[in-house]
Design a protein around this motif. Structure first.
Motif, mmCIF file in Angstrom:
data_model
loop_
_atom_site.group_PDB
_atom_site.id
_atom_site.type_symbol
_atom_site.label_atom_id
_atom_site.label_comp_id
_atom_site.label_asym_id
_atom_site.label_seq_id
_atom_site.Cartn_x
_atom_site.Cartn_y
_atom_site.Cartn_z
ATOM 1 N N ILE A 97 39.715 -93.643 29.786
ATOM 2 C CA ILE A 97 40.251 -94.767 29.140
ATOM 3 C C ILE A 97 41.427 -95.525 29.848
ATOM 4 C CG2 ILE A 97 41.444 -95.569 27.139
ATOM 5 C CD1 ILE A 97 39.957 -93.015 25.340
ATOM 6 N N HIS A 98 42.070 -94.712 30.506
ATOM 7 C CA HIS A 98 42.947 -95.574 31.337
ATOM 8 C C HIS A 98 43.379 -94.809 32.537
ATOM 9 C CE1 HIS A 98 47.118 -96.859 32.438
ATOM 10 N NE2 HIS A 98 46.981 -97.991 31.361
ATOM 11 N N PRO A 99 43.706 -95.654 33.663
ATOM 12 C CA PRO A 99 43.742 -95.043 35.124
ATOM 13 C C PRO A 99 44.903 -93.729 34.879
ATOM 14 C CG PRO A 99 44.026 -97.505 35.319
ATOM 15 C CD PRO A 99 43.844 -97.086 33.823
ATOM 16 N N GLU A 100 45.598 -93.858 34.142
ATOM 17 C CA GLU A 100 46.628 -92.669 33.901
ATOM 18 C C GLU A 100 45.889 -91.232 33.632
ATOM 19 O OE1 GLU A 100 49.065 -91.796 30.098
ATOM 20 O OE2 GLU A 100 48.792 -93.852 30.354
ATOM 21 N N PHE A 101 44.838 -91.168 33.345
ATOM 22 C CA PHE A 101 44.049 -89.954 32.958
ATOM 23 C C PHE A 101 42.990 -89.576 34.076
ATOM 24 C CE2 PHE A 101 44.449 -92.102 28.937
ATOM 25 C CZ PHE A 101 45.601 -91.403 28.408
ATOM 26 N N LEU A 102 43.027 -90.602 35.230
ATOM 27 C CA LEU A 102 42.226 -90.257 36.379
ATOM 28 C C LEU A 102 42.604 -88.588 36.954
ATOM 29 C CD1 LEU A 102 41.820 -93.587 38.360
ATOM 30 C CD2 LEU A 102 40.024 -92.095 37.607
ATOM 31 N N PRO A 103 43.451 -87.986 37.246
ATOM 32 C CA PRO A 103 43.577 -86.917 37.842
ATOM 33 C C PRO A 103 42.843 -85.804 36.822
ATOM 34 C CG PRO A 103 45.897 -87.972 37.989
ATOM 35 C CD PRO A 103 44.848 -88.676 37.130
ATOM 36 N N HIS A 104 43.066 -85.766 35.548
ATOM 37 C CA HIS A 104 42.138 -85.082 34.682
ATOM 38 C C HIS A 104 40.841 -85.235 34.801
ATOM 39 C CE1 HIS A 104 41.709 -82.190 31.306
ATOM 40 N NE2 HIS A 104 41.010 -83.081 30.799
ATOM 41 N N ALA A 110 35.286 -82.087 38.944
ATOM 42 C CA ALA A 110 35.079 -81.016 39.914
ATOM 43 C C ALA A 110 34.542 -79.575 38.994
ATOM 44 C CB ALA A 110 36.359 -80.657 40.512
ATOM 45 N N ASP A 111 34.953 -79.297 37.857
ATOM 46 C CA ASP A 111 34.571 -78.352 36.961
ATOM 47 C C ASP A 111 33.164 -78.427 36.753
ATOM 48 O OD1 ASP A 111 37.172 -77.642 37.103
ATOM 49 O OD2 ASP A 111 37.802 -78.107 35.196
ATOM 50 N N LEU A 112 32.794 -79.519 36.471
ATOM 51 C CA LEU A 112 31.163 -79.754 36.286
ATOM 52 C C LEU A 112 30.366 -79.524 37.569
ATOM 53 C CD1 LEU A 112 31.339 -82.660 33.388
ATOM 54 C CD2 LEU A 112 30.514 -80.111 33.341
ATOM 55 N N VAL A 117 26.228 -79.497 37.796
ATOM 56 C CA VAL A 117 26.089 -80.799 37.027
ATOM 57 C C VAL A 117 26.198 -81.849 37.820
ATOM 58 C CG1 VAL A 117 26.832 -82.127 35.057
ATOM 59 C CG2 VAL A 117 26.546 -79.685 34.750
ATOM 60 N N HIS A 118 25.306 -82.783 38.153
ATOM 61 C CA HIS A 118 25.421 -83.983 38.945
ATOM 62 C C HIS A 118 26.285 -84.684 38.053
ATOM 63 C CE1 HIS A 118 22.616 -82.714 41.875
ATOM 64 N NE2 HIS A 118 21.608 -82.413 40.656
ATOM 65 N N VAL A 119 27.397 -85.063 38.368
ATOM 66 C CA VAL A 119 28.315 -85.963 37.644
ATOM 67 C C VAL A 119 29.294 -86.700 38.489
ATOM 68 C CG1 VAL A 119 30.363 -84.069 37.815
ATOM 69 C CG2 VAL A 119 30.328 -85.697 36.014
ATOM 70 N N ASP A 120 29.443 -88.000 37.925
ATOM 71 C CA ASP A 120 29.947 -89.213 38.504
ATOM 72 C C ASP A 120 31.162 -89.578 37.716
ATOM 73 O OD1 ASP A 120 28.132 -89.287 40.705
ATOM 74 O OD2 ASP A 120 26.986 -90.605 39.419
ATOM 75 N N LEU A 121 32.006 -90.156 38.581
ATOM 76 C CA LEU A 121 33.311 -90.822 37.813
ATOM 77 C C LEU A 121 33.454 -92.110 38.015
ATOM 78 C CD1 LEU A 121 36.183 -90.038 36.644
ATOM 79 C CD2 LEU A 121 36.916 -89.695 39.036
#
Length: 174
Positions: A97-104, A110-112, A117-121
């Motif tokens: 939702i916001h750049p401050e949550f990028l580390p999580h 990485a967990d997925l 799982v083929h996952v993008d960010l």
């Protein structure tokens, strides 16, 4: 005496045949001469019988890739780009939702990936609605939206590419 002559004649004939057969086998096994040089033709419709203990190989079908390509074309046409999760090259998109949550979000990614799982960010500066819409247009099966409450509860708001909201799910269920 006549019986002995017949036996001798038969023995000579058998020796000649054995010598001719041995010579013929040597010709076939000769690496320097091809069949064309010897003037020998193969009869593939009626091949010679095999020796005892051998079976003739039979080719059932040899257009393996052709049938795979046809099946793939049928799948592409039938699914219209909406691949099932197990086959999709775009299985999930993590959207903060916001750049401050990028580390999580990177940890979730990485967990997925660790479970296959083929996952993008999507860490672009676009608006949340634009990120979700682009993930839907790109046919991602799952869109995981992560905000403050999702970070605190280690969960994700799950949506599908058909804009169906499945609510907040813990990461252990995703």
């Amino acid at each position: 005496a006549e019986v002995d002559k017949k036996k001798e004649k038969k023995a000579k004939k058998e020796k000649k045949q054995a010598a001719a057969t041995e010579h013929h086998e040597h010709e076939e096994g000769d690496a320097c001469c091809g069949d064309a040089v010897r003037g020998k033709e193969e009869d593939y419709a009626n091949p010679p019988p095999l020796g005892a203990g051998y079976a003739r190989p039979v080719m059932v079908h040899r257009a393996v890739l052709g049938s795979v390509e046809r099946m793939f074309a049928v799948l592409v046409e039938h699914l219209k780009g909406k691949w099932p999760f197990w086959l999709s090259p775009r299985q999930a998109m993590v959207v903060p939702i916001h750049p401050e949550f990028l580390p999580h979000c990177r940890k979730v990614q990485a967990d997925l990936r660790a479970v296959g799982v083929h996952v993008d960010l999507d860490d672009s500066p676009r608006t949340l609605n634009k990120k979700i819409r682009e993930a839907q247009v790109a046919q991602y099966n799952l869109i995981l939206v992560i905000g403050k409450s999702e970070v605190e509860s280690n969960a994700a708001a799950v949506r599908t590419r058909d804009n169906v909201d499945h609510g907040i799910m813990p990461m252990s269920k995703v």
